[in-house]
Design a protein around this motif. Structure first.
Motif, PDB file in Angstrom:
ATOM      1  N   GLY A   1       0.957  -1.278   0.093  1.00  0.00           N
ATOM      2  CA  GLY A   1       0.172   0.263   0.074  1.00  0.00           C
ATOM      3  C   GLY A   1       1.447   1.555   0.349  1.00  0.00           C
ATOM      4  N   LYS A   2      -0.241   1.981   0.161  1.00  0.00           N
ATOM      5  CA  LYS A   2       0.875   3.494  -0.114  1.00  0.00           C
ATOM      6  C   LYS A   2       1.982   3.887   1.269  1.00  0.00           C
ATOM      7  CE  LYS A   2       0.399   8.838  -1.220  1.00  0.00           C
ATOM      8  NZ  LYS A   2      -1.032   9.627  -0.959  1.00  0.00           N
ATOM      9  N   GLY A   3       2.745   4.161   0.850  1.00  0.00           N
ATOM     10  CA  GLY A   3       3.777   3.818   2.239  1.00  0.00           C
ATOM     11  C   GLY A   3       4.474   3.040   2.880  1.00  0.00           C
ATOM     12  N   ILE A   4       4.173   1.806   1.935  1.00  0.00           N
ATOM     13  CA  ILE A   4       4.923   0.821   3.152  1.00  0.00           C
ATOM     14  C   ILE A   4       6.247   0.703   2.587  1.00  0.00           C
ATOM     15  CG2 ILE A   4       4.788  -1.707   2.634  1.00  0.00           C
ATOM     16  CD1 ILE A   4       1.931  -0.867   4.494  1.00  0.00           C
ATOM     17  N   ASP A   5       6.862  -0.074   3.520  1.00  0.00           N
ATOM     18  CA  ASP A   5       8.195   0.103   2.973  1.00  0.00           C
ATOM     19  C   ASP A   5       8.240  -1.240   2.283  1.00  0.00           C
ATOM     20  OD1 ASP A   5      10.772  -0.844   2.547  1.00  0.00           O
ATOM     21  OD2 ASP A   5      11.065  -0.199   5.215  1.00  0.00           O
ATOM     22  N   LYS A   6       8.503  -1.398   0.942  1.00  0.00           N
ATOM     23  CA  LYS A   6       8.500  -2.086   0.488  1.00  0.00           C
ATOM     24  C   LYS A   6      10.161  -3.446   0.124  1.00  0.00           C
ATOM     25  CE  LYS A   6       6.287  -0.190  -4.124  1.00  0.00           C
ATOM     26  NZ  LYS A   6       6.469   0.153  -5.398  1.00  0.00           N
ATOM     27  N   LYS A   7      11.140  -2.910   0.390  1.00  0.00           N
ATOM     28  CA  LYS A   7      12.012  -3.684   1.484  1.00  0.00           C
ATOM     29  C   LYS A   7      11.336  -4.942   2.103  1.00  0.00           C
ATOM     30  CE  LYS A   7      16.936  -4.379   2.094  1.00  0.00           C
ATOM     31  NZ  LYS A   7      17.816  -3.982   2.944  1.00  0.00           N
TER      32      LYS A   7
END
Length: 439
Positions: free
Chosen positions: A308-314
């Motif tokens: 989602g928006k603002g989620i740390d993808k790593k």
């Protein structure tokens, strides 16, 4: 006044050079080897002198001086296996590290705790490692209860390492693990209020350290009620914890199922299937199966959690990857396969169990950039991961210098031989060309 010599003189000069070429190269080789050996000796002596200065600085009253010394020692022990340096200084170093934990700032205590762990990793198994563990635990335990978070995380790492290496039996390991579980689940302590609820960073460090020590367990050594309580609590962390806590909890669950639960469930299942009168399943067996199904359901959801928006993808990808492996293990019985290239000579380090994967991840985290160096030269790590030690692994500093010097001489002799063969081939080609021109 002649500006150039005749071809005859040139040829004579060339012949003279050719006749002495082997001798000159040989003498150059000897000089090069002597110079290399001298430089390596200077480097080793210089390093030992520097380390001695750091050790002396640990006795200073000024805290910043001790901090700088600890920083230097930690860096040196991370990047090198300093067996020679600690040979007669092991307990002296330990005493000063413990003093820094007792009287120093948070930074000094954090560095000292890390230095103790590195000292234990360098010492390896044996009486010194056991002494490090016994002498360290009382001081580390006190700091673990009341210290700031940055110190507590370092202390947890240190406790895990010194116990992993220095423990002589499961009872000693279990004592440290109970201390860590008191951090993870404060309400499990008999004395209310002894521990406060940990921050996320401390909880993750405690879970990782606890799981690391759990990998040393063999067989069912704790009563079933204790294990089911632990699994139930860890299951709750999968639902309520932040992402880092979830991952650490999931890994702990995987190790428990691999080491403890799998064998117990398998033995009871076999007994039930082989019995003619089909006895009823024990209550604990039914409960454990239902708990396993709940965990599998949670793990499945976490392995496909949407972003989602603002989620740390790593961190999200790390969660998905970890829980997919856990799901495959709990549901299908597939173990996680990993590999890490160590060096050309030693090849690739591979793991095929949760036990070894947790050990690898923890030691990589603890040693940082120094992990590959220790994996190549540290006999303890070579033993843990079934690696072939490098030829220099168990040599002293002076023996290493001789080994490297002989290697340099062999390489130089090989190059000299190649040069001589090339010159002979060149001479043969010139003679052939002249012979063709005459005819």
């Amino acid at each position: 006044m002649a500006k150039r010599s005749s071809g005859k003189h040139k040829k004579a000069g060339a012949d003279q050079c050719d006749s002495s070429d082997a001798d000159s190269v040989s003498s150059s080789s000897t000089a090069f080897s002597d110079l290399t050996l001298a430089q390596e000796t200077d480097n080793v002596d210089s390093q030992e002198f520097t380390l001695e200065k750091y050790l002396d600085a640990l006795y200073e009253k000024r805290g910043s001086t001790r901090e700088n010394a600890l920083t230097g020692l930690v860096s040196a022990f991370e990047g090198n296996v300093l067996l020679d340096f600690i040979e007669n200084r092991c307990i002296t170093l330990l005493d000063q590290y413990l003093n820094s934990i007792k009287r120093g700032s948070a930074k000094e205590a954090r560095l000292a705790a890390r230095a103790i762990g590195l000292l234990a990793l360098t010492v390896g198994t044996g009486s010194n490692a056991h002494e490090i563990m016994e002498e360290s635990i009382p001081t580390l335990s006190r700091v673990l209860i009341s210290g700031p978070d940055v110190v507590r995380t370092s202390v947890l790492d240190c406790l895990a390492v010194v116990t992993f290496i220095g423990s002589n039996n499961w009872e000693e390991t279990e004592t440290t693990m109970k201390l860590m579980w008191g951090i993870i689940h404060p309400k499990s302590l008999s004395k209310a209020g002894t521990m406060t609820k940990p921050s996320s960073v401390v909880l993750v460090a405690a879970l990782s350290a606890w799981s690391f020590l759990l990998t040393t367990l063999t067989g069912w050594r704790v009563d079933f009620g204790t294990w089911t309580e632990m699994l139930s609590f860890l299951c709750n962390l999968l639902e309520k914890g932040d992402r880092a806590v979830r991952i650490a909890s999931g890994e702990a669950i995987a190790v428990i199922f691999e080491i403890v639960v799998a064998g117990k469930l398998s033995s009871v299942t076999n007994d039930l299937e082989s019995s003619d009168d089909k006895p009823s399943k024990p209550k604990w067996f039914v409960y454990l199966l239902s708990l396993k199904e709940k965990i599998i359901s949670l793990v499945s959801d976490l392995s496909v959690e949407a972003g989602g928006k603002g989620i740390d993808k790593k961190s999200l990808n790390a969660q998905r990857d970890t829980f997919q492996k856990i799901y495959d293990f709990l549901k299908e019985g597939e173990h996680p396969m990993t590999s890490l290239k160590i060096s050309k000579k030693q090849g690739v380090l591979t793991t095929s169990t949760w036990t070894k994967l947790i050990q690898l991840n923890f030691l990589k985290h603890f040693l940082g950039s120094g992990f590959l160096k220790h994996a190549q030269e540290n006999e303890l790590l070579c033993s843990i991961f079934d690696l072939t030690p490098s030829a220099e692994c168990n040599l002293s500093a002076s023996q290493k210098r001789i080994f490297r010097s002989s290697g340099d001489r062999e390489r130089t002799q090989g190059l000299n031989k190649d040069r001589q063969m090339a010159q002979l081939r060149k001479g043969a080609l010139v003679f052939s060309a002249e012979d063709q021109w005459i005819h």
